[in-house]
Write a protein that holds these residues in place. Structure first.
Motif, PDB file in Angstrom:
ATOM      1  N   SER A 186       0.831  -1.206   0.000  1.00 22.16           N
ATOM      2  CA  SER A 186       0.000   0.000   0.000  1.00 22.16           C
ATOM      3  C   SER A 186       0.860   1.249   0.000  1.00 22.16           C
ATOM      4  O   SER A 186       0.516   2.255  -0.635  1.00 22.16           O
ATOM      5  CB  SER A 186      -0.928   0.000   1.221  1.00 22.16           C
ATOM      6  OG  SER A 186      -1.842  -1.061   1.161  1.00 22.16           O
ATOM      7  N   SER A 196      -4.657  -5.288  -1.058  1.00 22.05           N
ATOM      8  CA  SER A 196      -4.179  -5.203   0.313  1.00 22.05           C
ATOM      9  C   SER A 196      -5.035  -6.097   1.206  1.00 22.05           C
ATOM     10  O   SER A 196      -6.235  -5.873   1.371  1.00 22.05           O
ATOM     11  CB  SER A 196      -4.242  -3.750   0.799  1.00 22.05           C
ATOM     12  OG  SER A 196      -3.821  -3.648   2.135  1.00 22.05           O
ATOM     13  N   TYR A 221      -7.196   0.155  -6.100  1.00 23.65           N
ATOM     14  CA  TYR A 221      -6.936  -0.574  -4.862  1.00 23.65           C
ATOM     15  C   TYR A 221      -8.116  -1.479  -4.526  1.00 23.65           C
ATOM     16  O   TYR A 221      -9.278  -1.101  -4.687  1.00 23.65           O
ATOM     17  CB  TYR A 221      -6.737   0.394  -3.698  1.00 23.65           C
ATOM     18  CG  TYR A 221      -5.298   0.779  -3.431  1.00 23.65           C
ATOM     19  CD1 TYR A 221      -4.653   0.377  -2.271  1.00 23.65           C
ATOM     20  CD2 TYR A 221      -4.588   1.567  -4.339  1.00 23.65           C
ATOM     21  CE1 TYR A 221      -3.339   0.734  -2.014  1.00 23.65           C
ATOM     22  CE2 TYR A 221      -3.274   1.940  -4.091  1.00 23.65           C
ATOM     23  CZ  TYR A 221      -2.652   1.518  -2.925  1.00 23.65           C
ATOM     24  OH  TYR A 221      -1.358   1.876  -2.682  1.00 23.65           O
TER      25      TYR A 221
END
Length: 617
Positions: free
Chosen positions: A474, A498, A546
Motif C-alpha cells: 500500500s 491489500s 486498490y
C-alpha cells in the motif's frame, strides 16, 4: 441463540383473560400534535403508569412502534401485558408512547422529502414528549421497541442514534439480510415499485439504503454501538422470511463484537399465540437493562477464576469476555491452520494443475544481506505467455514470514492465466520500513525486466500483500518515490490488493499502538509520516486501483481500511473494501485459492477488470 416453545393456546387464553382489565391508576392518553414533517396533525398515544406524578421523579421513556396496518391503538392492545408486568414487578414504571405511522413508511424519511417519519419521531415527537411529561431525557433512560415494521424502525432508530437511545428490543423486524442492496435476494426486497421509489428514489439510491439498513449501519461503524443494549428475536417459521434478516443481523453484530441478545424462536411464526410470551420477553430484557449495571454473582466470579486458572495452566490467556476479542475456534476458519500441512496440500494441487515453481530467484544483491532475503519464487506453467503478473508480499510483523506462504494462490491464479510471484524481503531490526518498501519496488521492477522469460506481461503488474506485506504494498502504491528509486513509476502498476492491515494512516494507529507496531514503527512521528500510505495520496499522480480486504470483526475497520478507501476515492482512485465473514486475520490470506473462498472470487473480479488475461478481456 435461544429457542422457546410457545405456551398452549388454552394457557394463553387464560392468561389474556386474567389481565384484560388494566390496573387502576394507569392512564392511556390519545393526543395529536401539529408538524410540518409529516401529515398533520400527527396522532400518538401515551400510557402513564399507576402513581405517575407530574411533579415527581422522572421516569424512563419507551417508544413502542407498531407494525404495518396498525396505529397508536397498538399501545392499547399491549397495555394489559405492560400493566400485568408493572403489577408483578417484572417491569419498572415508565412512560410508554406510540405514534401512528402509515403502512409502508417503515418509519423512514422519504427520498423526495415529502414525509420525514424518522425525523419526526426521533426529534420532534421525542422532544415534545420530554417537554410534556415527567420523563428522562438521557440516553440511559430512553428506549425503543417495536414489532415487524416497528421492529425494523426501532433498530434503525437505535443504530443511527445511539447517543439518543440506550436500548432497543426488536421483534420479528422486517430487515434485509445483506450489507449491500445488490446482495438482497428478490424475495426479501419490497415488492411494490412505487413504495420502493418513495423510500429510496428512482433511480434507486443505494447509499441511502445502506445508511438506513441496520446491518450496514452496524458494519460501517461498530464502535458506535458498543454501549447499546440490543435485543433481536424472530420466529424460525416467519411467513415473511424475516428470520433470515434477524439471523444475518445477529451474525453481523457477532462478527463485529457488538454485544446483543438474539433469540430465534422454535415453532414460531409472524403471528399466533407465541407472540404474547415473546412480547413479555422483550419487556423483561428492557427491565434488565434498566437494572444495570449489576455485579456478577459470587459463584459466577468464582467460576470465572477457576476457568482462567485452567487456561493459564495450559499456556492460554484467560478467555476474555465481551466486548474483548474472544479466542477463535478452528471450525469457523478463524484460527491459523497448521502451515506445514497446508503447504503439502498446496504443493499437491499445484502439481495436479501443471503449475511449476522456480524457486529462490534473486531480484537484487546488497552487501551484507542474505541472498535468500532478496529472492522470490516464480509460479508459471507450460505455454503461459503474455500473462498479467501478480507480485505477493507475505505478512509477519515486518520481522518474520516467508514467500512459501503463497500456498494455494498460484494453484488457482496460474491456471487462470496469471504469472504469480511470491517474494521475500528484509526484516527489522536489520532493515528499516522504507528499505522493506524499496524491496517491494525493486522486485516489481525486476519483473518488468524479466517477466517475459516466465510467460508474464511486464506492462501489467499487480501488487498483493498480507498484513505487514499489505502495509508495504500500500505504501509503494501511493508513494511514487519507492518505484522511482527502483527505476520505475506508479504507471508500472495495474493495481494493489491489500489483505488486512491496520497501517494505512500510521500516525493515527500509533496513537494507541503497542507491541509489534511500536517495535516496527518506533516513536518518531516523522518516520510514521514517511511510511504512511494515507499521507501520500494525491489526485492526479497515477495511483493505481486498490482492493482492500478486512478480516472478520477487525476492530480498526472503521478507522483504517474504510476511511483509507474513501480517501483514495476522493482523490479519483478506483478503490473498494470488503469484509470477509468467517475469516480471521491469517485464514483470510492462507485460504485464498481454496474452493468456495469469497476473497478469491473478489480478487478474480478485480483482476479481470484491471489486469485481464487473454480469456477475460
Amino acid at each position: 441463540m435461544t429457542t422457546k416453545r410457545s405456551l398452549p393456546i388454552a394457557a394463553i387464553t387464560m392468561l389474556v383473560l386474567s389481565i384484560v382489565e388494566p390496573a387502576r391508576g394507569s392512564e392511556l392518553i390519545r393526543e395529536a400534535m401539529p408538524t410540518e414533517l409529516v401529515p398533520s396533525p400527527a396522532e400518538y398515544a401515551v400510557l402513564l403508569p399507576d402513581g405517575y406524578d407530574a411533579e415527581g421523579e422522572r421516569l424512563p421513556l419507551l417508544l413502542l412502534l407498531h407494525g404495518a396496518g396498525s396505529d397508536r391503538e397498538h399501545l392499547d392492545r399491549v397495555r394489559p401485558q405492560i400493566e400485568e408486568m408493572w403489577q408483578s414487578g417484572e417491569l419498572p414504571p415508565m412512560v410508554v408512547a406510540t405514534p401512528s405511522v402509515p403502512p409502508g413508511t417503515v418509519y423512514m424519511d422519504f427520498r423526495d422529502g415529502s414525509a420525514k417519519w424518522e425525523t419526526f419521531v426521533t426529534q420532534e415527537l421525542l422532544a415534545h414528549l420530554q417537554s410534556r411529561y415527567r420523563i428522562r431525557s438521557d440516553r440511559e433512560g430512553t428506549m425503543v421497541t417495536g414489532v415487524s415494521m416497528g421492529g425494523s424502525g426501532s433498530l434503525r432508530f437505535a443504530f443511527r442514534y445511539p447517543e439518543t437511545f440506550g436500548a432497543v428490543a426488536a421483534l420479528e423486524a422486517g430487515i434485509w439480510p445483506a450489507l449491500r442492496w445488490q446482495d438482497v435476494a428478490e424475495e426479501h426486497r419490497i415488492r411494490q415499485p412505487d413504495r420502493l421509489a418513495a423510500l429510496f428514489g428512482d433511480p434507486f439510491d443505494e447509499e441511502l439504503w445502506e445508511s438506513s439498513n441496520p446491518a450496514s449501519i452496524a458494519a460501517a461503524a461498530p464502535s458506535r454501538l458498543r454501549d447499546l443494549a440490543i435485543y433481536i428475536e424472530c420466529g424460525e417459521a416467519d411467513a415473511f422470511g424475516f428470520h433470515e434478516g434477524a439471523e444475518f443481523l445477529h451474525q453481523t453484530l457477532w462478527r463485529h463484537r457488538i454485544q446483543h441478545q438474539y433469540r430465534l424462536v422454535r415453532w414460531a411464526d409472524h403471528v399466533g399465540s407465541s407472540r404474547f410470551e415473546r412480547s413479555a420477553d422483550r419487556f423483561r430484557f428492557l427491565a434488565r437493562y434498566l437494572a444495570q449495571p449489576t455485579p456478577p454473582e459470587p459463584d459466577v466470579e468464582a467460576f470465572r477464576e477457576r476457568m482462567a486458572e485452567r487456561d493459564r495452566g495450559k499456556g492460554f490467556a484467560p478467555f476474555p469476555f465481551w466486548p474483548d476479542e474472544p479466542r477463535r475456534v478452528t471450525e469457523t476458519g478463524q484460527t491459523s491452520p497448521d502451515l506445514s500441512s497446508l503447504q503439502q496440500q498446496a504443493d499437491q494441487i499445484r502439481r495436479e494443475r501443471g503449475v511449476v515453481r522456480i524457486s529462490d530467484v534473486g531480484y537484487a544483491e546488497i552487501d551484507g544481506v542474505d541472498p535468500e532475503r532478496l529472492s522470490l519464487d516464480v509460479y508459471t506453467r507450460e505455454g503461459l505467455a503474455g500473462a498479467p503478473v501478480i507480485l505477493y508480499a507475505h505478512g509477519g510483523g515486518w520481522s518474520r514470514g516467508s514467500k512459501a506462504q503463497a500456498l494455494f494462490k498460484p494453484g488457482v491464479l496460474v491456471p487462470a492465466g496469471y504469472l504469480f510471484v511470491s517474494m521475500n524481503y528484509r526484516f527489522r531490526p536489520e532493515a528499516e520500513l522504507r528499505e522493506m518498501g524499496l524491496d517491494i519496488a525493486t522486485a516489481a521492477m525486476w519483473l518488468k525486466r524479466n517477466a517475459k522469460k516466465y510467460g508474464g506481461d511486464p506492462e501489467r503488474i499487480v501488487l498483493m500483500g498480507h498484513s505487514a506485506g499489505a502495509h508495504l504494498v500500500s505504501a509503494v502504491g501511493t508513494d511514487e518515490s519507492y518505484l522511482e528509486q527502483a527505476g520505475g513509476s506508479l504507471s508500472d502498476l495495474r493495481g494493489v490488493i491489500s489483505l488486512d492491515t491496520a497501517m494505512y494512516n500510521v500516525p493515527l494507529q500509533m496513537e494507541g499502538a503497542g507491541g509489534i507496531q511500536t517495535e516496527a514503527f518506533g516513536t518518531d512521528p516523522a518516520v510514521w509520516l514517511e511510511v504512511s500510505p494515507w499521507h501520500h495520496i494525491e489526485a492526479g499522480k497515477g495511483i493505481p486501483p486498490y482492493l482492500l480486504f478486512i478480516s472478520d470483526g477487525r476492530r480498526e475497520a472503521s478507522t483504517q481500511p474504510i476511511p483509507f478507501t474513501e480517501r483514495l476515492k476522493a482523490a479519483g482512485v478506483d478503490a473498494a473494501w470488503h469484509e470477509i465473514a468467517g475469516k480471521g486475520h491469517s485464514p483470510l490470506d492462507l485460504m485464498i485459492g481454496t474452493e468456495g473462498d469469497e476473497t478469491t472470487r473478489l480478487i478474480s473480479e478485480f483482476l479481470a477488470r484491471y489486469a485481464p488475461t487473454a480469456s477475460t478481456r
